[in-house]
Design a protein around this motif. Structure first.
Motif, PDB file in Angstrom:
ATOM      1  N   ARG A  90       0.782  -1.245  -0.030  1.00  0.00           N
ATOM      2  CA  ARG A  90      -0.038  -0.005   0.085  1.00  0.00           C
ATOM      3  C   ARG A  90       0.916   1.335   0.014  1.00  0.00           C
ATOM      4  O   ARG A  90       0.577   2.446  -0.667  1.00  0.00           O
ATOM      5  CB  ARG A  90      -1.049  -0.029   1.003  1.00  0.00           C
ATOM      6  N   GLN A  91       1.979   1.267   0.703  1.00  0.00           N
ATOM      7  CA  GLN A  91       2.863   2.278   0.773  1.00  0.00           C
ATOM      8  C   GLN A  91       3.402   2.661  -0.602  1.00  0.00           C
ATOM      9  O   GLN A  91       3.577   3.789  -1.125  1.00  0.00           O
ATOM     10  CB  GLN A  91       4.067   2.092   1.822  1.00  0.00           C
ATOM     11  N   ILE A  92       3.650   1.635  -1.362  1.00  0.00           N
ATOM     12  CA  ILE A  92       4.309   1.820  -2.742  1.00  0.00           C
ATOM     13  C   ILE A  92       3.041   2.499  -3.731  1.00  0.00           C
ATOM     14  O   ILE A  92       3.301   3.424  -4.396  1.00  0.00           O
ATOM     15  CB  ILE A  92       4.657   0.548  -3.403  1.00  0.00           C
ATOM     16  N   ALA A  93       1.889   2.036  -3.541  1.00  0.00           N
ATOM     17  CA  ALA A  93       0.816   2.560  -4.086  1.00  0.00           C
ATOM     18  C   ALA A  93       0.426   4.092  -3.770  1.00  0.00           C
ATOM     19  O   ALA A  93       0.178   4.587  -4.795  1.00  0.00           O
ATOM     20  CB  ALA A  93      -0.370   1.701  -3.863  1.00  0.00           C
ATOM     21  N   VAL A  94       0.632   4.266  -2.618  1.00  0.00           N
ATOM     22  CA  VAL A  94       0.331   5.857  -2.097  1.00  0.00           C
ATOM     23  C   VAL A  94       1.304   6.641  -2.878  1.00  0.00           C
ATOM     24  O   VAL A  94       1.295   7.679  -3.640  1.00  0.00           O
ATOM     25  CB  VAL A  94       0.218   5.698  -0.645  1.00  0.00           C
ATOM     26  N   ASN A  95       2.536   6.027  -2.550  1.00  0.00           N
ATOM     27  CA  ASN A  95       3.669   6.838  -3.265  1.00  0.00           C
ATOM     28  C   ASN A  95       3.572   7.136  -4.575  1.00  0.00           C
ATOM     29  O   ASN A  95       3.634   8.474  -5.262  1.00  0.00           O
ATOM     30  CB  ASN A  95       4.998   6.424  -2.989  1.00  0.00           C
ATOM     31  N   GLU A  96       3.233   6.143  -5.463  1.00  0.00           N
ATOM     32  CA  GLU A  96       2.881   6.056  -6.969  1.00  0.00           C
ATOM     33  C   GLU A  96       1.771   7.137  -7.285  1.00  0.00           C
ATOM     34  O   GLU A  96       1.853   8.014  -8.218  1.00  0.00           O
ATOM     35  CB  GLU A  96       2.496   4.701  -7.542  1.00  0.00           C
ATOM     36  N   ALA A  97       0.757   7.213  -6.486  1.00  0.00           N
ATOM     37  CA  ALA A  97      -0.419   8.069  -6.936  1.00  0.00           C
ATOM     38  C   ALA A  97      -0.216   9.520  -6.324  1.00  0.00           C
ATOM     39  O   ALA A  97      -0.615  10.187  -7.412  1.00  0.00           O
ATOM     40  CB  ALA A  97      -1.742   7.348  -5.976  1.00  0.00           C
ATOM     41  N   LEU A  98       0.492   9.743  -5.527  1.00  0.00           N
ATOM     42  CA  LEU A  98       0.883  11.120  -4.930  1.00  0.00           C
ATOM     43  C   LEU A  98       1.889  11.568  -6.001  1.00  0.00           C
ATOM     44  O   LEU A  98       1.533  12.947  -6.343  1.00  0.00           O
ATOM     45  CB  LEU A  98       1.460  11.210  -3.656  1.00  0.00           C
ATOM     46  N   MET A  99       2.788  10.884  -6.585  1.00  0.00           N
ATOM     47  CA  MET A  99       3.633  11.402  -7.569  1.00  0.00           C
ATOM     48  C   MET A  99       3.048  11.685  -8.732  1.00  0.00           C
ATOM     49  O   MET A  99       3.529  12.669  -9.387  1.00  0.00           O
ATOM     50  CB  MET A  99       4.860  10.240  -7.588  1.00  0.00           C
ATOM     51  N   ARG A 100       2.194  11.064  -9.185  1.00  0.00           N
ATOM     52  CA  ARG A 100       1.268  11.378 -10.348  1.00  0.00           C
ATOM     53  C   ARG A 100       0.468  12.589 -10.041  1.00  0.00           C
ATOM     54  O   ARG A 100       0.304  13.308 -11.069  1.00  0.00           O
ATOM     55  CB  ARG A 100       0.358  10.418 -10.720  1.00  0.00           C
ATOM     56  N   LEU A 101      -0.255  12.750  -9.063  1.00  0.00           N
ATOM     57  CA  LEU A 101      -0.660  13.946  -8.621  1.00  0.00           C
ATOM     58  C   LEU A 101      -0.053  15.324  -8.949  1.00  0.00           C
ATOM     59  O   LEU A 101      -0.233  16.198  -9.223  1.00  0.00           O
ATOM     60  CB  LEU A 101      -1.311  13.932  -7.423  1.00  0.00           C
ATOM     61  N   ARG A 102       1.376  15.159  -8.325  1.00  0.00           N
ATOM     62  CA  ARG A 102       2.250  16.264  -8.424  1.00  0.00           C
ATOM     63  C   ARG A 102       2.713  16.420  -9.869  1.00  0.00           C
ATOM     64  O   ARG A 102       2.749  17.665 -10.327  1.00  0.00           O
ATOM     65  CB  ARG A 102       3.677  15.715  -7.634  1.00  0.00           C
ATOM     66  N   ARG A 103       2.732  15.450 -10.865  1.00  0.00           N
ATOM     67  CA  ARG A 103       3.072  15.539 -12.202  1.00  0.00           C
ATOM     68  C   ARG A 103       1.853  16.263 -12.700  1.00  0.00           C
ATOM     69  O   ARG A 103       2.011  17.209 -13.603  1.00  0.00           O
ATOM     70  CB  ARG A 103       3.505  14.096 -12.953  1.00  0.00           C
ATOM     71  N   ARG A 104       0.646  15.868 -12.559  1.00  0.00           N
ATOM     72  CA  ARG A 104      -0.481  16.305 -13.162  1.00  0.00           C
ATOM     73  C   ARG A 104      -0.412  18.033 -12.722  1.00  0.00           C
ATOM     74  O   ARG A 104      -0.742  18.628 -13.737  1.00  0.00           O
ATOM     75  CB  ARG A 104      -1.659  15.707 -12.462  1.00  0.00           C
ATOM     76  N   ASN A 105      -0.382  18.162 -11.662  1.00  0.00           N
ATOM     77  CA  ASN A 105      -0.448  19.896 -11.146  1.00  0.00           C
ATOM     78  C   ASN A 105       0.895  20.426 -11.523  1.00  0.00           C
ATOM     79  O   ASN A 105       0.750  21.853 -11.725  1.00  0.00           O
ATOM     80  CB  ASN A 105      -0.783  19.590  -9.645  1.00  0.00           C
ATOM     81  N   ARG A 106       1.909  19.940 -11.960  1.00  0.00           N
ATOM     82  CA  ARG A 106       3.132  20.335 -12.334  1.00  0.00           C
ATOM     83  C   ARG A 106       3.804  21.351 -11.148  1.00  0.00           C
ATOM     84  O   ARG A 106       4.454  22.349 -11.544  1.00  0.00           O
ATOM     85  CB  ARG A 106       3.086  21.132 -13.576  1.00  0.00           C
ATOM     86  N   GLN A 107       3.512  21.236 -10.102  1.00  0.00           N
ATOM     87  CA  GLN A 107       3.843  21.765  -8.943  1.00  0.00           C
ATOM     88  C   GLN A 107       3.321  21.230  -7.445  1.00  0.00           C
ATOM     89  O   GLN A 107       2.649  20.426  -7.371  1.00  0.00           O
ATOM     90  CB  GLN A 107       3.084  23.143  -8.824  1.00  0.00           C
ATOM     91  N   PRO A 108       4.397  21.380  -6.563  1.00  0.00           N
ATOM     92  CA  PRO A 108       4.059  20.609  -5.434  1.00  0.00           C
ATOM     93  C   PRO A 108       2.773  21.109  -4.495  1.00  0.00           C
ATOM     94  O   PRO A 108       2.255  22.061  -5.082  1.00  0.00           O
ATOM     95  CB  PRO A 108       5.355  21.309  -4.319  1.00  0.00           C
TER      96      PRO A 108
END
Length: 199
Positions: A90-108
């Motif tokens: 689950r920790q891997i999945a959470v990190n992957e999802a949050l990383m995609r959200l950061r890329r989508r928003n193009r900002q922290p």
């Protein structure tokens, strides 16, 4: 791993439990394809559900699922069995999802400039949230960071400190997102209830 996060403080107990035999993990660690296939089948749905709730998009959730499983296959040798397998995956999945959200928003994720004082009702989902379909629709209308905080806090059991660490922010950031998001959910679900009651 994000700043402020550690292996010991970012994987709370999950209400979603899958019993996984140690022998199955050991077989996968030896590279047996059939063991990997069994693990994939067992965890495909919970990983996808988690990714969908965090990203709000089915296509992106599918990408998170695939990336998570690729990392599982690559890193399964690192799993030592001193914590539940689902917590580790689950920790891997959470990190992957949050990383995609950061890329989508193009900002922290941005910190709130004002401190939000949490009232008791701000951390409780409204009664209408018991309707899973209504809640899913309302969550999809929230900003990415807010939706992620609400899901990680209410559904996954993460603390504000853990959520802040995962997002590279503070506990105050998580608390304010939870308060504002819960208020917004209450507004949206109240409107939905009123519409339904007059239908």
């Amino acid at each position: 791993m994000p700043p402020g996060a550690s292996k010991t403080d970012v994987s709370p107990p999950s209400s979603f439990a899958i019993d996984l035999p140690d022998t199955l993990v050991q077989r996968a660690q030896r590279g047996e394809a059939s063991a990997f296939e069994q693990i994939y089948r067992r965890f495909e749905r919970p990983v996808f559900t988690l990714a969908l709730r965090l990203t709000g998009q089915r296509e992106e959730a599918q990408d998170v699922l695939q990336d998570t499983m690729f990392k599982l296959f690559d890193r399964i040798g690192e799993f030592r069995g001193d914590s539940p397998f689902w917590g580790w995956l689950r920790q891997i999945a959470v990190n992957e999802a949050l990383m995609r959200l950061r890329r989508r928003n193009r900002q922290p994720f941005t910190e709130d400039s004002d401190e939000v004082e949490l009232e008791g009702h701000d951390v409780l989902l409204p009664p209408a949230a018991a309707d899973a379909a209504l809640l899913a629709q309302a969550l999809d209308r929230l900003p990415d960071a807010t939706r992620s905080v609400i899901w990680l806090y209410h559904a996954e059991g993460y603390t504000h400190e853990q959520i802040g660490g995962l997002m590279g922010k503070t506990a105050s950031f998580s608390k304010s997102q939870l308060a504002r998001g819960t208020r917004r959910l209450r507004e949206m679900l109240k409107i939905t209830q009123e519409v339904d009651s007059h239908a």
